[in-house]
Design a protein around this motif. Structure first.
Motif, PDB file in Angstrom:
ATOM      1  N   PHE A  98       1.076  -0.897   0.113  1.00 24.55           N
ATOM      2  CA  PHE A  98      -0.112  -0.126   0.404  1.00 24.55           C
ATOM      3  C   PHE A  98       1.312   1.121   0.248  1.00 24.55           C
ATOM      4  O   PHE A  98       2.263   1.347   0.950  1.00 24.55           O
ATOM      5  CB  PHE A  98      -0.784  -0.026   1.376  1.00 24.55           C
ATOM      6  CG  PHE A  98      -2.114  -1.132   1.690  1.00 24.55           C
ATOM      7  CD1 PHE A  98      -2.988  -1.086   0.254  1.00 24.55           C
ATOM      8  CD2 PHE A  98      -1.537  -2.186   2.158  1.00 24.55           C
ATOM      9  CE1 PHE A  98      -3.832  -1.814   1.273  1.00 24.55           C
ATOM     10  CE2 PHE A  98      -2.260  -2.872   2.224  1.00 24.55           C
ATOM     11  CZ  PHE A  98      -3.243  -2.572   1.601  1.00 24.55           C
ATOM     12  N   ASN A  99       0.516   2.197  -0.655  1.00 23.58           N
ATOM     13  CA  ASN A  99       1.295   3.291  -0.490  1.00 23.58           C
ATOM     14  C   ASN A  99       0.145   4.306  -0.732  1.00 23.58           C
ATOM     15  O   ASN A  99      -0.898   4.596  -1.218  1.00 23.58           O
ATOM     16  CB  ASN A  99       1.985   3.552  -2.726  1.00 23.58           C
ATOM     17  CG  ASN A  99       2.434   5.299  -1.992  1.00 23.58           C
ATOM     18  OD1 ASN A  99       2.853   5.202  -0.743  1.00 23.58           O
ATOM     19  ND2 ASN A  99       2.808   5.481  -3.556  1.00 23.58           N
ATOM     20  N   MET A 100       0.361   4.848   0.876  1.00 22.14           N
ATOM     21  CA  MET A 100      -1.228   6.232   1.202  1.00 22.14           C
ATOM     22  C   MET A 100      -0.265   7.156   0.700  1.00 22.14           C
ATOM     23  O   MET A 100       0.476   7.783   0.302  1.00 22.14           O
ATOM     24  CB  MET A 100      -0.535   5.924   2.744  1.00 22.14           C
ATOM     25  CG  MET A 100      -1.565   4.431   3.577  1.00 22.14           C
ATOM     26  SD  MET A 100      -2.352   3.416   2.920  1.00 22.14           S
ATOM     27  CE  MET A 100      -3.515   4.311   3.683  1.00 22.14           C
ATOM     28  N   ARG A 101      -1.576   8.195   1.023  1.00 22.17           N
ATOM     29  CA  ARG A 101      -1.529   9.774   1.030  1.00 22.17           C
ATOM     30  C   ARG A 101      -0.447  10.132   1.499  1.00 22.17           C
ATOM     31  O   ARG A 101       0.258  11.357   1.519  1.00 22.17           O
ATOM     32  CB  ARG A 101      -3.234   9.759   0.705  1.00 22.17           C
ATOM     33  CG  ARG A 101      -3.195  11.677   0.742  1.00 22.17           C
ATOM     34  CD  ARG A 101      -4.251  12.296   1.093  1.00 22.17           C
ATOM     35  NE  ARG A 101      -5.915  11.276   0.933  1.00 22.17           N
ATOM     36  CZ  ARG A 101      -7.123  12.128   0.762  1.00 22.17           C
ATOM     37  NH1 ARG A 101      -7.198  12.612   1.956  1.00 22.17           N
ATOM     38  NH2 ARG A 101      -7.945  11.665   0.566  1.00 22.17           N
ATOM     39  N   ASP A 102      -0.287   9.914   2.503  1.00 17.86           N
ATOM     40  CA  ASP A 102       0.950  10.479   3.648  1.00 17.86           C
ATOM     41  C   ASP A 102       2.183  10.329   3.158  1.00 17.86           C
ATOM     42  O   ASP A 102       3.264  10.082   3.658  1.00 17.86           O
ATOM     43  CB  ASP A 102       0.741  10.385   4.703  1.00 17.86           C
ATOM     44  CG  ASP A 102       0.573   8.852   5.140  1.00 17.86           C
ATOM     45  OD1 ASP A 102       1.005   7.705   4.374  1.00 17.86           O
ATOM     46  OD2 ASP A 102       0.145   8.468   6.811  1.00 17.86           O
ATOM     47  N   ASP A 103       2.423   9.238   2.108  1.00 20.59           N
ATOM     48  CA  ASP A 103       3.576   8.702   1.505  1.00 20.59           C
ATOM     49  C   ASP A 103       4.106   7.670   2.370  1.00 20.59           C
ATOM     50  O   ASP A 103       5.446   7.262   1.906  1.00 20.59           O
ATOM     51  CB  ASP A 103       4.666   9.475   1.217  1.00 20.59           C
ATOM     52  CG  ASP A 103       4.494  11.395  -0.151  1.00 20.59           C
ATOM     53  OD1 ASP A 103       3.224  10.478  -0.881  1.00 20.59           O
ATOM     54  OD2 ASP A 103       5.049  12.272   0.063  1.00 20.59           O
ATOM     55  N   SER A 104       3.587   6.873   3.393  1.00 21.06           N
ATOM     56  CA  SER A 104       4.069   5.652   3.714  1.00 21.06           C
ATOM     57  C   SER A 104       3.493   4.739   3.685  1.00 21.06           C
ATOM     58  O   SER A 104       2.585   4.354   2.585  1.00 21.06           O
ATOM     59  CB  SER A 104       3.455   5.454   4.918  1.00 21.06           C
ATOM     60  OG  SER A 104       1.815   5.932   5.130  1.00 21.06           O
ATOM     61  N   VAL A 105       4.203   3.542   3.026  1.00 24.47           N
ATOM     62  CA  VAL A 105       3.779   2.161   2.342  1.00 24.47           C
ATOM     63  C   VAL A 105       4.105   1.092   3.829  1.00 24.47           C
ATOM     64  O   VAL A 105       4.645   1.185   4.451  1.00 24.47           O
ATOM     65  CB  VAL A 105       5.431   1.856   1.733  1.00 24.47           C
ATOM     66  CG1 VAL A 105       5.232   1.069   0.964  1.00 24.47           C
ATOM     67  CG2 VAL A 105       5.822   2.864   0.490  1.00 24.47           C
ATOM     68  N   TRP A 106       3.262   0.394   3.427  1.00 17.82           N
ATOM     69  CA  TRP A 106       2.766  -0.690   4.763  1.00 17.82           C
ATOM     70  C   TRP A 106       2.637  -2.164   3.746  1.00 17.82           C
ATOM     71  O   TRP A 106       1.904  -1.855   2.581  1.00 17.82           O
ATOM     72  CB  TRP A 106       0.717   0.074   4.635  1.00 17.82           C
ATOM     73  CG  TRP A 106       0.762   0.669   6.049  1.00 17.82           C
ATOM     74  CD1 TRP A 106       1.036   2.068   5.376  1.00 17.82           C
ATOM     75  CD2 TRP A 106       0.826   1.319   7.165  1.00 17.82           C
ATOM     76  NE1 TRP A 106       1.022   3.060   6.638  1.00 17.82           N
ATOM     77  CE2 TRP A 106       0.988   2.135   7.704  1.00 17.82           C
ATOM     78  CE3 TRP A 106       0.841   0.021   8.101  1.00 17.82           C
ATOM     79  CZ2 TRP A 106       0.818   2.503   8.730  1.00 17.82           C
ATOM     80  CZ3 TRP A 106       0.968   0.043   9.358  1.00 17.82           C
ATOM     81  CH2 TRP A 106       0.793   1.359   9.609  1.00 17.82           C
TER      82      TRP A 106
END
Length: 148
Positions: A98-106
């Protein structure tokens, strides 16, 4: 003999360039006419017109309009020379990234455990993901589409 050929080629290229420049000067581009209409209407005191190019049904949502993006990563995930494993169950392949809106990767393993991976970023995601092929309204729809 060779100079005649080079001169003829040069003259032909110059004639082509002149014809293209003349043609471009005579025909306005679609977005030029929209901007001209917008500036003309703005000067008349009415609302500013937003360019409608491309049409609304052909536009993709911007990155700020979606919560995040996801892709499937089937092979083992190697980060900084190490194979990444799920801290809970030990799985090392078949991830959903997952690449989230806040630029974190899960990362999410097959068992459903999720963990943030600070060593990965949006640039890594963009390099390794393919083109977006679907938009899903919910997380569950996206996971179902990716086979999880």
């Amino acid at each position: 003999m060779f100079r005649r050929r080079a001169r003829a080629d040069r003259e032909f290229r110059e004639a082509q360039r002149d014809a293209l420049l003349l043609m471009q000067a005579q025909e306005p581009l679609p977005f030029d006419t929209v901007q001209a209409e917008a500036s003309a209407s703005a000067g008349s005191g009415s609302e500013a017109v937003v360019p409608d190019f491309p049409p609304a049904d052909l536009r993709a949502p911007s990155r700020q309009d979606v919560e995040g993006m996801m892709m499937r990563w089937m092979q083992p995930l190697v980060i900084d020379g190490e194979v990444h494993e799920c801290p809970t169950c030990g799985a090392y392949r078949d991830w959903i990234v997952f690449n989230m809106r806040d630029d974190s990767v899960w990362l999410r393993c097959r068992a459903g455990h999720q963990v943030q991976e600070p060593r990965l970023d949006t640039a890594w995601y963009n390099r390794n993901s393919g083109p977006v092929d679907r938009w899903h309204p919910t997380l569950e729809d996206g996971l179902r589409h990716l086979g999880h």
